[in-house]
Design an enzyme around this catalytic site. Structure first.
Site, PDB file in Angstrom:
ATOM      1  N   LYS A  37       0.836  -1.203   0.000  1.00 47.60           N
ATOM      2  CA  LYS A  37       0.000   0.000   0.000  1.00 47.60           C
ATOM      3  C   LYS A  37       0.868   1.249   0.000  1.00 47.60           C
ATOM      4  CE  LYS A  37      -3.601  -0.431   2.579  1.00 47.60           C
ATOM      5  NZ  LYS A  37      -4.289  -0.640   3.860  1.00 47.60           N
ATOM      6  N   ARG A 108      -2.873   3.327   8.733  1.00 46.78           N
ATOM      7  CA  ARG A 108      -3.250   2.028   8.153  1.00 46.78           C
ATOM      8  C   ARG A 108      -2.037   1.118   8.053  1.00 46.78           C
ATOM      9  NH1 ARG A 108      -8.104   3.190   4.634  1.00 46.78           N
ATOM     10  NH2 ARG A 108      -8.108   5.435   4.517  1.00 46.78           N
ATOM     11  N   MET A 119      -5.272  -6.749   8.836  1.00 44.24           N
ATOM     12  CA  MET A 119      -4.679  -5.925   9.889  1.00 44.24           C
ATOM     13  C   MET A 119      -5.517  -4.667  10.073  1.00 44.24           C
ATOM     14  SD  MET A 119      -0.689  -6.698   9.446  1.00 44.24           S
ATOM     15  CE  MET A 119      -0.626  -6.301   7.736  1.00 44.24           C
ATOM     16  N   ARG A 354      -4.100  -1.376  -5.357  1.00 41.12           N
ATOM     17  CA  ARG A 354      -3.290  -2.597  -5.258  1.00 41.12           C
ATOM     18  C   ARG A 354      -3.730  -3.521  -6.383  1.00 41.12           C
ATOM     19  NH1 ARG A 354      -6.371  -4.059   0.239  1.00 41.12           N
ATOM     20  NH2 ARG A 354      -8.380  -4.514  -0.672  1.00 41.12           N
ATOM     21  N   HIS A 470     -16.466  -7.649   2.598  1.00 40.66           N
ATOM     22  CA  HIS A 470     -15.445  -8.592   3.066  1.00 40.66           C
ATOM     23  C   HIS A 470     -15.744 -10.013   2.593  1.00 40.66           C
ATOM     24  CE1 HIS A 470     -13.839 -11.372   6.155  1.00 40.66           C
ATOM     25  NE2 HIS A 470     -12.749 -10.636   5.982  1.00 40.66           N
ATOM     26  N   ARG A 576      -3.057 -47.806 -15.752  1.00 38.54           N
ATOM     27  CA  ARG A 576      -2.895 -48.900 -14.786  1.00 38.54           C
ATOM     28  C   ARG A 576      -3.843 -50.029 -15.185  1.00 38.54           C
ATOM     29  NH1 ARG A 576      -2.633 -44.175 -11.026  1.00 38.54           N
ATOM     30  NH2 ARG A 576      -0.857 -44.434  -9.622  1.00 38.54           N
ATOM     31  N   ARG A 632       0.934 -49.937 -18.366  1.00 37.34           N
ATOM     32  CA  ARG A 632       1.769 -50.602 -17.372  1.00 37.34           C
ATOM     33  C   ARG A 632       1.282 -52.023 -17.144  1.00 37.34           C
ATOM     34  NH1 ARG A 632       1.985 -48.315 -11.377  1.00 37.34           N
ATOM     35  NH2 ARG A 632      -0.027 -49.357 -11.239  1.00 37.34           N
ATOM     36  N   GLU A 802      10.843 -46.794  -9.573  1.00 35.97           N
ATOM     37  CA  GLU A 802      10.127 -46.531  -8.324  1.00 35.97           C
ATOM     38  C   GLU A 802      10.766 -47.255  -7.154  1.00 35.97           C
ATOM     39  OE1 GLU A 802       6.037 -47.767  -8.917  1.00 35.97           O
ATOM     40  OE2 GLU A 802       6.656 -49.425 -10.180  1.00 35.97           O
ATOM     41  N   SER A 821       9.904 -43.979 -16.388  1.00 33.86           N
ATOM     42  CA  SER A 821       8.851 -43.161 -15.797  1.00 33.86           C
ATOM     43  C   SER A 821       8.982 -43.283 -14.285  1.00 33.86           C
ATOM     44  CB  SER A 821       7.483 -43.649 -16.263  1.00 33.86           C
ATOM     45  OG  SER A 821       6.484 -42.872 -15.652  1.00 33.86           O
ATOM     46  N   GLY A 823       7.965 -43.501 -10.816  1.00 31.51           N
ATOM     47  CA  GLY A 823       6.778 -43.744  -9.992  1.00 31.51           C
ATOM     48  C   GLY A 823       7.073 -43.187  -8.616  1.00 31.51           C
ATOM     49  N   THR A 824       6.829 -41.888  -8.486  1.00 33.17           N
ATOM     50  CA  THR A 824       7.288 -41.229  -7.259  1.00 33.17           C
ATOM     51  C   THR A 824       6.400 -41.517  -6.050  1.00 33.17           C
ATOM     52  OG1 THR A 824       6.247 -39.283  -8.201  1.00 33.17           O
ATOM     53  CG2 THR A 824       8.663 -39.373  -8.240  1.00 33.17           C
ATOM     54  N   ASN A 825       5.279 -42.198  -6.277  1.00 32.30           N
ATOM     55  CA  ASN A 825       4.528 -42.648  -5.097  1.00 32.30           C
ATOM     56  C   ASN A 825       5.353 -43.709  -4.387  1.00 32.30           C
ATOM     57  OD1 ASN A 825       2.451 -41.048  -6.051  1.00 32.30           O
ATOM     58  ND2 ASN A 825       1.442 -42.740  -7.108  1.00 32.30           N
ATOM     59  N   ASP A 826       5.746 -44.719  -5.151  1.00 30.59           N
ATOM     60  CA  ASP A 826       6.542 -45.773  -4.543  1.00 30.59           C
ATOM     61  C   ASP A 826       7.959 -45.308  -4.230  1.00 30.59           C
ATOM     62  OD1 ASP A 826       5.165 -48.259  -4.060  1.00 30.59           O
ATOM     63  OD2 ASP A 826       4.678 -48.214  -6.197  1.00 30.59           O
ATOM     64  N   TYR A 909       8.541 -35.319 -19.749  1.00 27.90           N
ATOM     65  CA  TYR A 909       7.100 -35.131 -19.525  1.00 27.90           C
ATOM     66  C   TYR A 909       6.734 -35.347 -18.068  1.00 27.90           C
ATOM     67  CZ  TYR A 909       6.609 -40.252 -19.393  1.00 27.90           C
ATOM     68  OH  TYR A 909       6.706 -41.574 -19.052  1.00 27.90           O
TER      69      TYR A 909
HETATM   70  C1  PEP Z   1       3.963 -44.717  -8.385  1.00 31.38           C
HETATM   71  O1  PEP Z   1       4.422 -45.550  -7.619  1.00 31.38           O
HETATM   72  O2  PEP Z   1       4.299 -43.523  -8.382  1.00 31.38           O
HETATM   73  C2  PEP Z   1       2.961 -45.128  -9.370  1.00 31.38           C
HETATM   74  C3  PEP Z   1       2.531 -44.280 -10.283  1.00 31.38           C
HETATM   75  O3  PEP Z   1       2.447 -46.364  -9.246  1.00 31.38           O
HETATM   76  P1  PEP Z   1       1.270 -46.763  -8.239  1.00 31.38           P
HETATM   77  O4  PEP Z   1       0.834 -45.520  -7.558  1.00 31.38           O
HETATM   78  O5  PEP Z   1       0.236 -47.391  -9.075  1.00 31.38           O
HETATM   79  O6  PEP Z   1       1.990 -47.707  -7.348  1.00 31.38           O
HETATM   80 MG    MG Z   2       4.084 -47.627  -8.051  1.00 32.33          MG
END
Ligand code: PEP
Ligand code: MG
Length: 943
Positions: A37, A108, A119, A354, A470, A576, A632, A802, A821, A823-826, A909
Site C-alpha cells: 500500500k 493504516r 490488519m 493494489r 469482506h 494402470r 503398465r 520406483e 517413468s 513412480g514417485t509414489n513408490d 514429460y
Molecule cells: C507410483 O508408484 O508412483 C505409481 C505411479 O504407481 P502406483 O501408484 O500405481 O503404485
Molecule cells: Mg508404483
C-alpha cells in the site's frame, strides 16, 4: 521519479536507520520496505494522481519494534515521525492538534503482500475534546463532527486499546433501536454526541484510563497497534493459510495519511473499484460507492452500496474523473487494480490501489484480454496465473436442468455453486469440517475474524453487503462461491435461525447457493462440471508454446482419457491395467486365473481375459490417437483381487449353514410329495430346488479354494512383496497375455487405419535381469503378432523407476529401456521408508505442523531426497542412452512446484490425473519462463 535510497537497510542497527518516507520520496517499487500500500501511495503521488499527502513508516521499523522484548519504539522513529508531521502541516497548512485548523490522519497497515482486512486501520486520528469543536466550526456540520469523533473513539478503542467490539456495538445498536434508525445515517448530531460520550465512558471503564487527549500519544499508540497487528492471530492465520513466508512479506509498514472525508454531505462519496470486473474479468467499470459515507461503510457491508455506474447520474463530472483514474491506474500498473477513492466536496482523491484479487476465470480472461490490449506480453499473461487457481475453473456449477425455485436472491459475489448444511458462525463451520460435513456459512455480514469459517465452508451467504464486501472479496480470493447482500433473508446469528419469508432455516438444514447468479435454494441441487472457457484454451495454448515439458495424463478408462484429451493431455503416461481387471465382467475371470490349480486352468482363464483387455486397449489407443499411451503391466499383489480371509471364512460358514438348511428342505420336499403339493416344490428358489445341494457344495468348494489361495498368498508386507515385475516373472503367462493384448490392439488399430503408439511399461523393476526377462517375452510375442497380423509393430518398451536400486542402476536399465517413468509414489515410499498406506493418516500431519517436513512428500515432490535420486537416474540413464525419454507418473507430477523441479532436472514429460492437466500445462510454461531463478537449495523443504 527516482526514489530516495534508504540511508541504512538493516533494522537491527537503529543508530542511523531511516524509518520514515514521505509519499513524494519513497521508492514505489520497494514493497518489501514500504509495504504494498505504501509503495503504491508513493508511486501514485509521484505520477501525479491526487493522493492525500502522507508518509510511510517502513517494515523495518515494525520488525525492529517486534524484535524488542519490551516493544519499545525504535530509537529515532518518533523523531522522524514528528519531522514528517511538521512537513505535512506545512504542505496542508493545517496543524496536528490545532483546535482551529486541525490536521486529521488515518493510520493504516500494509505489508509487502496484500492481506485484505487482516490488519488494522484507524481513522480521524487527531480528534479530541479540543479539536472536535474546531472541526464542527470549520465544516459547519455538527453531525459530521460527532460522527467522525464516535468513529475515531470506536476504532481507536478497538485497535489501539484492545477493547472488544461489542462494548461499542451494543450501546450503538441500542441507540439505533431507540431512535428507530435502520442505518447510521439516520442518527442526528445529538444522537452521535450522546454515543460519543457513551464510548468515552466505555474506554474509561474498560481501560481504567480516560481516552488519550494528546494527539501524539494517539499517534504513537496507533502505530504500535498496527505493528502489533502483524503478530495478531488473524494475520498469523492468514499467512499460514496462504503460505506467506517471511521472505515474501516480513512485517507491516504503517501508512499515515491526511484524512479526506466522503461523509461531509451529499457532495461527498466514497467507493471502491476494480479496473475490470473481478468476478468475470470483463473490461468494464466495476465497483460500488456510497454517498455521504466513509470508506469502512462500503467495505464492512454495513450499508448496501450502489453500483458505480449510478455515479454517472448523481455526479457526472466525478464519474468522468473516476473513469480517467481507472484508465490511468491500469495503464501505469499494467495490471487490474483494486482501488479506493473518496470524493470530498467535488474533489476526487485516490486513497489506495493494489493489484486486484480475482477468481481464476477472471484472471484467465483478463490475462488474455490484456495481451490483446497490448498491456502485457504473453509471457506475463502466463506468469499472472497461479496454476493451482485453475482448479476453480473445474469446479461444479448447478445442473442447468434443475427445476428448483430459489427462495431468495442476493448478489452474485463469487461464482461456483455449493450445497451444505447451514452454520451460523465460523467456529461451528470449523467443527463441522473436522467431522467431515459440508457446510455453508450464513451470516449477516462477515468480518476478518471469520476467516477460519471461510476455510472450512463450501460457500458463504450473507444478508448484507455488496460485491466488494469482506465476504465477497475473501470468497473470491479463495475461489469459493459466495452470495452477498441477500436482503430477503433475516439472519439471527445468536438464535441460530434464518428466516426467508415465512420459512425458518435452522442450523443443519441443507441449502444450495449459486454464486454465479446470487440464487439460494433449499436442499441440495445437483451440479455439473464446468466447461473450459475459450480464454483458458487460448492461454493454455500459449503456455504450450513456452513449455518444454510435455503434459501427459494418468488414465485407465475411456471417460478419463476423453476428459484428459479435452484438457490438453498430450498422451497417457500411465494406464494402470489392474483397474480394468476389477470391472464386474472381468473379476470372476481374474479370480479363476488366480486360483487356477494348474497351468492349463490358468491359461484357460487368461485366454478369456485377453480379448477383453485387447478391446480395452484398442478403445483407449483410438481415443488418444496419435498420442502415445503408456500401458503398465500388472502391478499390485494379486491377493488384492480376492476377498480377504475373514470375509471368506464368514461366507463359507454361511454356506455351510445353508447346506444344513438345504438338507432340511430336501426332507421337506419328500414330505410335500406325500402331501401331494408338487406345485410348491416347483416354485422353490435355486438352492432349495432339486440339485440345490450340488449348487451349495460347488459354492463352498469355490470359496474354500479361494480361501486356500488367500492364505497361500499371505504376505506381511505385500507392498514390498510379490508384486510388479516379481509377479510377472513368477507368472510369466500373465504378462505374456497382457503384452499380447497390447500388441494385438496395436495391430488391429493399424489395420483399421489408426495411428497409435502404445508403450509397454514394467513396474517395480530393480535389476537389469528383470527387465531382460520381460523384454524376451515382448520380443517373442512381437514376432508372433507381426506374423499373425502381417504388420510391422511400432511400440516402445520402458520401465518405471520406483525402487531406489533402480535409480542406482539406471545406466544399466537404460540399455534395455527406451523410456523411464518415475513412480514417485513408490519411490517416495521407498526413499523415506514411509508406508504410503499409513503415513498420511498417522504421523505426517504432525510432521507437517511441526515443520519436520515442509510438505506431505506424497503430494509435493521431495526434491532434496527423492529428487536427488531422480537427478542421478536421469543423468546415468542418459549417459547410456542419450535420447532416453524420462517422465514422472506419481501423484506429485501435477503439482506446480514438482513440475518446476521436473523441468529443471530435464524430464521430457509429467503425467498427472486429467483434472490437473491444465494446471500442469501452465506450471510447465512457468517453469521454463523462470528457469533462471530456480535452484533446489532455495526451495523451502526439509533438510
Ligand atoms: C507410483 O508408484 O508412483 C505409481 C505411479 O504407481 P502406483 O501408484 O500405481 O503404485
Ligand atoms: Mg508404483
Amino acid at each position: 521519479m527516482e526514489a530516495t535510497a534508504p540511508e541504512k537497510q538493516t533494522a537491527s542497527n537503529t543508530s542511523s536507520t531511516r524509518f520514515v518516507y514521505a509519499f513524494k520520496d519513497g521508492d514505489g517499487k520497494n514493497k518489501k520496505l514500504l509495504g504494498g500500500k505504501g509503495a503504491n501511495l508513493c508511486e501514485m503521488t509521484q505520477i501525479g494522481i491526487n493522493v492525500p499527502p502522507g508518509f510511510v513508516i517502513s517494515t523495518e521499523a515494525c520488525l525492529s519494534y517486534l524484535a524488542n522484548a519490551n516493544h519499545d519504539m525504535p530509537a529515532e522513529l518518533m523523531d522522524q515521525v514528528h519531522a514528517e508531521i511538521k512537513a505535512l502541516e506545512q504542505a496542508t497548512g493545517k496543524g496536528f492538534g490545532d483546535p482551529d485548523n486541525m490536521l486529521l490522519l488515518s493510520v493504516r497497515s500494509g505489508s509487502a503482500l496484500s492481506m485484505p482486512g487482516m490488519m488494522d486501520t484507524i481513522l480521524n486520528l487527531g480528534l479530541n475534546s479540543a479539536t472536535l469543536p474546531g472541526l464542527i466550526k470549520q465544516t459547519g456540520n455538527e453531525r459530521f463532527g460527532w460522527d467522525a469523533y464516535r468513529r475515531f473513539i470506536q476504532l481507536f478503542g478497538k485497535v489501539a486499546l484492545g477493547i472488544a467490539d461489542d462494548k461499542f456495538d451494543k450501546p450503538f445498536e441500542a441507540l439505533k433501536q431507540r431512535e428507530g434508525a435502520k442505518a447510521d445515517i439516520e442518527l442526528s448530531a445529538d444522537n452521535l454526541r450522546e454515543i460519543s460520550e457513551v464510548f468515552l465512558e466505555v474506554v474509561k471503564n474498560t481501560t481504567g484510563r480516560p481516552f488519550p487527549e494528546d494527539v501524539y500519544e494517539q499517534l504513537m499508540l496507533s502505530i504500535k497497534a498496527v505493528f502489533n497487528s502483524w503478530s495478531g492471530k488473524r494475520a498469523v492465520d492468514y499467512r499460514r493459510e496462504f503460505k506467506i513466508t517471511p521472505d515474501m512479506a516480513n512485517g507491516t509498514a504503517v501508512n499515515i495519511q491526511t484524512m479526506v472525508f466522503g461523509n461531509m454531505g451529499d457532495d461527498c462519496a466514497t467507493g471502491v473499484g476494480f479496473t475490470r470486473n473481478p468476478a468475470t474479468g470483463e473490461n468494464v467499470m466495476f465497483g460500488e460507492f456510497l454517498v455521504n459515507a466513509q470508506g469502512e461503510d462500503v467495505v464492512a457491508g454495513i450499508r448496501t452500496p450502489k453500483p458505480v455506474h449510478e455515479l454517472k447520474n448523481i455526479m457526472p463530472e466525478m464519474y468522468k474523473q473516476l473513469v480517467a483514474l481507472r484508465d490511468r491506474l491500469e495503464n501505469h500498473y499494467h495490471e487490474v487494480q483494486d482501488y479506493e477513492y473518496t470524493i470530498e466536496k467535488g474533489i476526487l482523491f485516490c486513497l489506495q490501489t493494489r493489484n486486484g484479487k480475482m477468481n481464476a476465470a477472471a484472471r484467465v480472461r483478463t490475462s488474455v484480454e490484456m495481451v490483446k490490449d497490448e498491456l502485457i506480453s504473453r509471457q506475463e499473461a502466463i506468469m499472472r496465473v497461479d496454476p493451482e487457481e485453475l482448479d476453480q475453473m473445474l469446479h461444479p456449477m448447478l445442473d442447468p436442468n434443475h427445476k428448483a425455485l430459489s427462495v431468495v436472491q442476493g448478489l452474485p459475489a463469487s461464482p461456483g455453486a455449493a450445497s451444505g448444511k447451514i452454520v451460523f458462525d465460523a467456529d461451528r463451520a470449523e467443527q463441522a469440517k473436522v467431522k467431515g460435513e459440508l457446510v455453508i456459512l450464513v451470516r449477516e455480514e462477515t468480518k476478518p475474524e471469520d476467516i477460519h469459517g471461510f476455510f472450512a465452508a463450501e460457500g458463504v451467504l450473507t444478508s448484507r453487503g455488496g460485491k466488494t464486501s469482506h465476504a465477497a472479496v475473501v470468497a473470491r480470493g479463495m475461489g469459493k462461491p459466495c452470495v452477498a447482500g441477500a436482503e430477503g433473508i433475516k439472519v439471527d446469528v445468536e438464535k441460530h435461525i434464518a428466516q426467508v419469508g415465512d420459512i425458518f432455516l435452522h442450523e443443519g438444514d441443507v441449502i444450495t447457493i449459486d454464486g454465479g447468479n446470487g440464487h439460494v435454494y433449499l436442499g441440495k441441487i445437483p451440479t455439473v462440471p464446468p466447461k473450459f472457457s475459450d480464454d483458458l484454451r487460448t492461454l493454455l495454448s500459449w503456455a504450450d508454446e513456452y513449455a518444454k515439458l510435455k503434459i501427459m495424463t494418468n488414465a485407465d478408462t475411456i471417460e478419463a482419457a476423453t476428459q484428459a484429451v479435452d484438457y490438453g493431455a498430450m498422451g497417457i503416461g500411465l494406464c494402470r491395467t489392474e483397474r480394468m481387471f476389477n470391472a464386474q465382467d472381468r473379476l470372476p475371470i481374474v479370480i479363476d486365473m488366480i486360483i487356477a490349480k494348474d497351468m492349463d486352468a490358468r491359461q484357460e482363464a487368461l485366454d478369456r481375459l485377453r480379448p477383453i483387455q485387447r478391446n480395452d486397449f484398442k478403445a483407449i489407443l483410438k481415443i488418444m490417437s496419435p498420442r502415445p499411451v503408456t500401458i503398465r503391466l500388472l502391478d499390485p499383489p494379486i491377493h488384492e483381487f480376492l476377498p480377504n480371509e475373514k470375509q471368506l471364512e464368514q461366507e463359507i460358514e454361511h454356506l455351510t449353514q445353508l447346506r444344513g438348511a438345504v438338507e432340511g428342505v430336501n426332507d421337506l420336499v419328500n414330505t410335500m410329495q406325500l402331501l401331494k403339493r408338487e406345485a410348491d416344490v416347483r416354485q422353490m428358489p435355486a438352492p432349495f430346488a432339486p440339485g440345490g445341494r450340488e449348487l451349495v457344495d460347488a459354492a463352498i468348494a469355490k470359496k474354500t479354494q479361494m480361501l486356500h489361495k488367500v492364505r497361500e498368498l499371505f504376505e506381511v508386507n505385500p507392498m514390498l512383496g510379490h508384486r510388479g515385475v516379481r509377479l510377472g516373472i513368477t507368472y510369466p503367462e500373465i504378462y505374456a497375455m497382457q503384452i499380447r493384448a497390447v500388441l494385438e490392439a496395436e495391430a488391429e488399430c493399424q489395420k483399421e487405419g489408426f495411428d497409435v503408439h502404445p508403450e509397454i511399461m514394467v513396474p517395480q523393476v530393480c535389476t537389469g535381469q528383470e527387465l531382460h526377462w520381460v523384454k524376451d517375452i515382448v520380443d517373442r510375442v512381437k514376432a508372433e503378432v507381426e506374423a499373425e497380423y502381417n504388420v510391422q509393430l511400432n511400440f516402445k518398451f520402458g520401465t518405471m523407476i520406483e525402487v531406489v536400486r533402480a535409480c542406482m542402476r539406471a545406466g544399466r536399465l537404460a540399455e534395455i529401456a527406451e523410456f523411464f517413468s518415475f513412480g514417485t509414489n513408490d519411490l517416495t515410499q521407498s526413499t523415506f521408508s514411509f508406508s504410503r498406506e499409513d503415513a498420511e493418516n498417522k504421523f505426517l500431519p504432525l510432521y507437517e505442523t511441526a515443520k519436520i517436513l515442509q510438505h506431505n512428500p506424497f503430494e509435493v515432490l521431495d526434491v532434496k531426497g527423492v529428487g536427488r535420486l531422480m537427478e542421478i537416474a536421469v543423468n546415468w540413464g542418459r549417459k547410456t542412452r542419450p535420447d532416453l525419454r524420462v517422465g514422472i507418473c506419481g501423484e506429485q507430477g501435477g503439482h506446480p512446484e514438482s513440475v518446476r523441479f521436473c523441468h529443471y532436472v530435464g524430464l521430457n514429460y509429467v503425467s498427472c490425473s486429467p483434472h490437473r492437466v491444465p494446471i500442469a500445462r501452465i506450471a510447465a510454461a512457468q517453469a521454463r519462463l523462470t528457469e533462471k531463478d530456480y535452484s533446489i537449495e532455495s526451495i523451502p523443504t526439509s533438510d
